[in-house]
Design a protein around this motif. Structure first.
Motif, PDB file in Angstrom:
ATOM      1  N   LEU A   4       0.673  -1.232   0.030  1.00 30.89           N
ATOM      2  CA  LEU A   4       0.165   0.088   0.013  1.00 30.89           C
ATOM      3  C   LEU A   4       0.741   1.321  -0.071  1.00 30.89           C
ATOM      4  N   GLU A   5       1.908   1.037   0.387  1.00 29.06           N
ATOM      5  CA  GLU A   5       2.873   2.433   0.325  1.00 29.06           C
ATOM      6  C   GLU A   5       3.163   2.459  -0.942  1.00 29.06           C
ATOM      7  N   SER A   6       3.180   1.604  -1.832  1.00 33.17           N
ATOM      8  CA  SER A   6       3.398   2.126  -3.236  1.00 33.17           C
ATOM      9  C   SER A   6       2.160   2.151  -4.142  1.00 33.17           C
ATOM     10  N   TYR A   7       1.213   1.352  -3.768  1.00 36.84           N
ATOM     11  CA  TYR A   7       0.024   1.425  -4.468  1.00 36.84           C
ATOM     12  C   TYR A   7      -1.096   1.474  -3.421  1.00 36.84           C
ATOM     13  N   PRO A   8      -1.337   2.560  -3.127  1.00 38.13           N
ATOM     14  CA  PRO A   8      -2.156   2.863  -2.054  1.00 38.13           C
ATOM     15  C   PRO A   8      -3.589   2.437  -2.263  1.00 38.13           C
ATOM     16  N   THR A   9      -4.132   2.533  -3.549  1.00 35.74           N
ATOM     17  CA  THR A   9      -5.451   2.412  -4.035  1.00 35.74           C
ATOM     18  C   THR A   9      -5.606   0.838  -4.459  1.00 35.74           C
ATOM     19  N   CYS A  10      -4.718   0.011  -4.137  1.00 37.03           N
ATOM     20  CA  CYS A  10      -4.739  -1.331  -4.978  1.00 37.03           C
ATOM     21  C   CYS A  10      -5.893  -1.934  -4.305  1.00 37.03           C
ATOM     22  N   LEU A  11      -6.645  -2.282  -5.175  1.00 39.78           N
ATOM     23  CA  LEU A  11      -8.111  -2.893  -4.669  1.00 39.78           C
ATOM     24  C   LEU A  11      -7.667  -4.469  -4.075  1.00 39.78           C
ATOM     25  N   ASN A  12      -6.739  -5.261  -4.670  1.00 44.21           N
ATOM     26  CA  ASN A  12      -6.593  -6.508  -4.015  1.00 44.21           C
ATOM     27  C   ASN A  12      -5.989  -6.522  -2.669  1.00 44.21           C
ATOM     28  N   VAL A  13      -4.928  -5.436  -2.641  1.00 45.54           N
ATOM     29  CA  VAL A  13      -4.339  -5.567  -1.238  1.00 45.54           C
ATOM     30  C   VAL A  13      -5.261  -4.708  -0.317  1.00 45.54           C
ATOM     31  N   HIS A  14      -6.093  -4.008  -0.412  1.00 47.32           N
ATOM     32  CA  HIS A  14      -7.044  -3.592   0.521  1.00 47.32           C
ATOM     33  C   HIS A  14      -7.856  -4.918   0.968  1.00 47.32           C
ATOM     34  N   ARG A  15      -8.187  -5.485   0.011  1.00 52.11           N
ATOM     35  CA  ARG A  15      -9.195  -6.522   0.324  1.00 52.11           C
ATOM     36  C   ARG A  15      -8.474  -7.776   1.486  1.00 52.11           C
ATOM     37  N   MET A  16      -7.042  -8.096   0.861  1.00 53.33           N
ATOM     38  CA  MET A  16      -6.423  -8.978   1.413  1.00 53.33           C
ATOM     39  C   MET A  16      -6.071  -8.510   3.013  1.00 53.33           C
ATOM     40  N   LEU A  17      -5.718  -6.959   3.046  1.00 52.66           N
ATOM     41  CA  LEU A  17      -5.496  -6.531   4.291  1.00 52.66           C
ATOM     42  C   LEU A  17      -6.725  -6.558   5.351  1.00 52.66           C
ATOM     43  N   GLY A  18      -7.843  -6.308   4.570  1.00 52.42           N
ATOM     44  CA  GLY A  18      -8.978  -6.301   5.548  1.00 52.42           C
ATOM     45  C   GLY A  18      -9.275  -7.760   6.005  1.00 52.42           C
ATOM     46  N   GLU A  19      -9.118  -8.648   5.118  1.00 56.17           N
ATOM     47  CA  GLU A  19      -9.414 -10.110   5.545  1.00 56.17           C
ATOM     48  C   GLU A  19      -8.279 -10.327   6.805  1.00 56.17           C
TER      49      GLU A  19
END
Lengths: 862, 114
Positions: A30-45
């Motif tokens: 997220l530091e590089s791609y703060p709006t990455c959809l996939n990362v936000h999803r995995m992080l939320g999980e």
């Protein structure tokens, strides 16, 4: 490092339960791609798995801003809501997820569970979005579009519905509609990756220069191309590869460090170790967002003094993996175990010093509503997740259930006091209202009193005397007038019970010496039936009882009735005919088979001259004449016997009947087998020999009279009169069987069919046997010598048959020749041919005789 | 069977012959009309039943033949193997008819028997 590779490793870590790694990796991405959809999803999980519901909630909300159709995000939000005891909110999020994936049964089960907890009907019906999804997946795009249009028309603020409609229009090729709806979505959600992908693809396909900003924006939102892949799967013919950047790398990411230092590394001074490159990245990071987890951990590390593995004052963020709660039971304190105060911790030698905690820091509790941040409030410090130009997160809250129920805790009052009798007062009140009041029960009392007025009381078994109560009722108890009964039904006198007393004393009949009544139930029923037969002028609606009649008129009525019955049953028509006899007679009167003995066909072509064999010997009276044939010149008829004027079956009958005029040859040929006109009653017997019918003896009544003098046309069976068969009433004049037998035999002898040449007890032949009726000599004796005698064979018979077709002269010669043959050869074919010759010559009587002889000869042969 | 019964009629005394089953159904006849044959069969079966009951009551054993002397003639009946033969004869010696009846019954049993 490739972004996709790190994401793949992160997924693997999540699959293995290493959510710490996942969180770290996602945070780094997220530091590089703060709006990455996939990362936000995995992080939320991962955060949900770690129990960090608040940051998880934020990440899931972020996912929904990028992709409103993300079911994972809705599920995550639902889990978080459920953890926060927000059942209604959880239901709403689960419902949103289920509407996107109606095929998920476990999700449906969760919805049913939540509905039950909410006190709603457990039957989960398809919502309109779910129906639209089903239509779309089933290929019914037109119906799906209609559904989505209906949803968007009803709820214009439903962004997800608009997005689904835009995607569906894009799939069906409605580029204009897809563009319109997608742009509407982008106006609300500028970071909607799906809408961006659709717009970009359409414009590129249409040859328009897609705005670069759309493409860059999409790539920032979905650097891994997950949404593009999802769209491509639904529309295989569309090329969305241009949306994905093939080379996406993460600068300065050392995964080895992440693995070596463990999850989140180890803090020395209470802060997380930060690598120099991470610090540099943090400086160059254009995003000003702070890692929420780092902030939370930093806060928690301040002031904490937790003993950990004999270490110092190092603060180690909590992880689920550090706690073994498998041995805990439901009575154990989970929180204490988590803090190392449980039995497991004690066994492990760990000690917890809860008291050492900062009093300002309260243990986490799910009951603490202050922890809930399930709102759309902006982040602290007014920071926004997105850039300044982005719109705030819209409130596209899911569809609320029809009834939002607050957490009900039935036995807990508002003041928090537990009252297990809560609601019982209401129940008692309802029961008291349901109990009928005293006045409403009075009707039953009156009813009971009415029943008991005439002595019909409920059976009291205790007061019942076994010997007394079950005795048969006596006459007195029946309150019957014995005399009246006896007079009313005389037959009852003879119908007694066990006593069987045929007495007019009905009382004695109805009871034995002991006074016990032994009624004949049939007699009683008979009496009742008779009583019901009374028909009098009674008022409508009322019934006439036996007691209402006087004894005299009852007697009269009964007597009249029984008399009528007797007359009906006993009286039969005098001339009633036994039905069996009628059937038998009718069989006799039936027309014989069409194949008459004189077959009009070539005799050489058929083996059967006579087709009467099927009649059987029982129908044979050796006259060759079918039985049951009425005597008339009209040929056969089917007159039933009862209507015939004379008896069938015997030529002897003719003795009392005028001889009908001789018929012409054609009529005879047509009815030779069955016409009694062909009987040898014709006065013209050719050579003058009279073949007179048997003149019956006057002393012997003819058969036509059936033994009843002057009563022609009646059955030989005894008359049925007076209800009994008149066998015993037969007079000597009736049923003259022997007479008929003698007549029958005489006729057979006269016909030549039978030769009586024996006597009983003696084998001697009778010498005075009656002469057989021989056919007349041949008139053309002169031709006898001229015609050579040829052996009798079929060819010869055929020739003779053909000769009968000639003129009269030839016919006579042939007849004479046949006579000579018949005198020497007793063959049925010869007799038949001769009979045919006689017919043609106008000698029907002789012809009939020969035909019968042929029948007899053939029968004998068989 | 017809020939057999017809041969019976060759005897001067024999007026008619009927073969019937134990139920009274006529199976063959000679010199007897159809209706009379049925009546004879029914009455013959009835008579056999009555005679059989009488003989059992008396205790003389089963009956296999019955002869009746009447004013008009005689009626002879033989039974066996579920069949019965009745001969109508002029007044004559029953013994003289016995052989005829037995032979006729034997022929009937061969033809109509099971």
């Amino acid at each position: 490092m490739e972004l996709r590779e790190l994401i793949s490793q992160t997924r693997e870590a999540m699959d293995h339960g290493d959510y710490g790694f996942a969180v770290s990796a996602c945070s780094h991405i997220l530091e590089s791609y703060p709006t990455c959809l996939n990362v936000h999803r995995m992080l939320g999980e991962s955060l949900v798995e770690q129990g960090a519901f608040d940051p998880a909630y934020e990440h899931f909300r972020r996912v929904l801003t990028i992709d409103p159709l993300s079911a994972v995000a809705q599920l995550g939000l639902g889990v978080i809501a459920e953890e926060r005891k927000d059942t209604a909110g959880a239901y709403a999020h689960y419902l949103n997820a289920w509407e996107m994936h109606p095929e998920l049964d476990h999700l449906r089960d969760e919805l049913v569970r939540l509905r039950r907890s909410l006190g709603q009907d457990v039957h989960l019906h398809l919502t309109q979005p779910a129906l639209a999804t089903i239509y779309a997946r089933g290929g019914h795009t037109r119906r799906a579009v209609e559904e989505w249009r209906g949803i968007t028309g009803a709820d214009p603020d439903n962004t997800s519905a608009h997005l689904a409609l835009a995607e569906l229009l894009w799939r069906t090729g409605d580029d204009g509609g897809a563009l319109t709806v997608s742009r509407e979505v982008l106006e609300r959600l500028p970071s909607c990756a799906r809408a961006l992908a659709i717009v970009t693809e359409i414009e590129r396909r249409q040859g328009k220069a897609a705005p670069r900003e759309y493409l860059d924006h999409y790539r920032s939102l979905d650097p891994t191309g997950d949404i593009a892949a999802d769209l491509s799967s639904t529309a295989p013919g569309r090329d969305l590869g241009f949306l994905v950047d093939g080379n996406v790398r993460l600068p300065g990411f050392d995964i080895a460090w992440l693995h070596s230092t463990g999850p989140y590394g180890s803090a020395v001074d209470g802060t997380l170790p930060v690598r120099e490159d991470q610090e540099a990245m943090a400086e160059t990071n254009t995003s000003s967002e702070a890692d929420p987890w780092e902030g939370v951990v930093r806060e928690m590390s301040q002031g904490l003094n937790i003993a950990h593995d004999g270490g110092g004052e190092n603060v180690v963020p909590f992880t689920w993996s550090d706690t073994d709660i498998s041995n805990l039971t439901e009575n154990d304190d989970l929180f204490a175990a988590l803090l190392g105060a449980g039995p497991g911790a004690e066994d492990a030698g760990q000690s917890s010093d809860v008291d050492a905690l900062d009093p300002s820091i309260q243990p986490f509790s799910f009951e603490d509503d202050s922890m809930s941040t399930a709102t759309n409030d902006p982040l602290p410090d007014g920071e926004d997740w997105l850039t300044a130009g982005e719109a705030p997160i819209p409130n596209d809250a899911p569809v609320e259930p029809s009834r939002l129920l607050e957490n009900r805790r039935p036995f807990v009052s508002e003041s928090g006091r537990i009252d297990l009798t809560a609601g019982w007062d209401d129940l008692d009140r309802a029961l008291s209202e349901a109990v009928p009041s005293a006045p409403s029960l009075q009707g039953y009392d009156s009813l009971i009193d009415a029943f008991s007025a005439e002595g019909i009381m409920p059976l009291d078994l205790e007061a019942l005397d076994a010997e007394d109560e079950w005795k048969p009722l006596s006459a007195e108890e029946w309150e019957a007038d014995d005399d009246e009964l006896a007079a009313a039904s005389p037959e009852l006198r003879g119908v007694g019970g066990a006593s069987g007393a045929a007495s007019s004393d009905t009382g004695a009949m109805m009871s034995d010496a002991d006074g016990d009544v032994d009624l004949d139930e049939l007699a009683v029923l008979d009496r009742l039936a008779k009583d019901s037969m009374f028909e009098r002028d009674v008022p409508a609606g009322s019934t006439l009882a036996v007691d209402d009649l006087g004894s005299s008129e009852r007697d009269a009525a009964l007597g009249e009735t029984w008399a009528e019955f007797d007359n009906d049953i006993m009286t039969m028509p005098e001339h009633a005919v036994n039905g069996y006899t009628t059937i038998l007679r009718s069989l006799d009167a039936e027309q014989p088979p069409s194949d008459d003995p004189v077959d009009s066909r070539d005799p050489q072509e058929t083996d059967s001259i006579v087709s009467m064999d099927g009649l059987g010997s029982a129908f044979n009276d050796h006259t060759g004449i079918p039985l049951g044939q009425p005597i008339s010149g009209d040929g056969p008829s089917e007159v039933p016997y009862a209507q015939s004027q004379s008896l069938p079956s015997s030529i002897l009958i003719e003795s009392n009947i005028d001889v009908p005029p001789a018929l012409d040859n054609e009529d005879l040929v047509a009815s030779i087998a069955i016409s009694r006109a062909a009987l040898p009653s014709s006065p013209d017997a050719g050579d003058g020999q009279q073949i007179s019918p048997a003149v019956p003896d006057d002393t012997v009544p003819s058969r036509g009279e059936h033994g009843l003098q002057g009563d022609p046309g009646t059955s030989p069976w005894p008359r049925f009169a007076g209800g009994i068969v008149g066998l015993s009433e037969a007079t000597s004049a009736g049923f003259q069987l022997f007479a008929r037998l003698r007549e029958e035999k005489a006729s057979l002898v006269e016909l030549g069919i039978l030769t009586v040449d024996r006597r009983l007890g003696s084998s001697e032949l009778k010498t005075d046997a009656p002469a057989r009726i021989e056919p007349g000599p041949c008139r053309h004796s002169g031709d006898r010598a001229s015609s050579p005698q040829r052996p009798l064979d079929r060819e010869r018979l055929r020739e003779l048959r053909a000769a009968l077709e000639g003129d009269a002269t030839e016919l006579e010669a042939t007849a004479c020749h046949l006579e000579q043959i018949a005198a020497g050869v007793q063959e049925a074919s010869v007799s038949r041919l001769l009979g045919e010759a006689y017919l043609r010559l106008g000698r029907p009587a002789e012809a009939a005789l020969l035909f019968r002889r042929a029948v007899s000869q053939r029968r004998h042969v068989r | 069977m017809d020939q057999t019964l017809t041969q019976l009629l060759r005897h001067e005394e024999v007026l008619g012959a009927v073969v019937f089953s134990g139920e009274g159904l006529p199976l063959a006849s000679a010199g007897v009309a159809h209706a009379d044959a049925e009546l004879v069969g029914a009455l013959g079966a009835s008579m056999l039943g009555a005679v059989d009951r009488t003989s059992r009551q008396i205790g003389v054993g089963p009956v296999d033949s019955v002869s009746m002397m009447a004013a008009e003639g005689m009626v002879h009946l033989w039974c066996g193997d579920g069949l019965a033969v009745v001969l109508f004869t002029e007044a004559c010696s029953a013994a003289a008819v016995e052989s005829l009846g037995r032979e006729t019954l034997r022929h009937a049993a061969e033809m109509f028997g099971p």
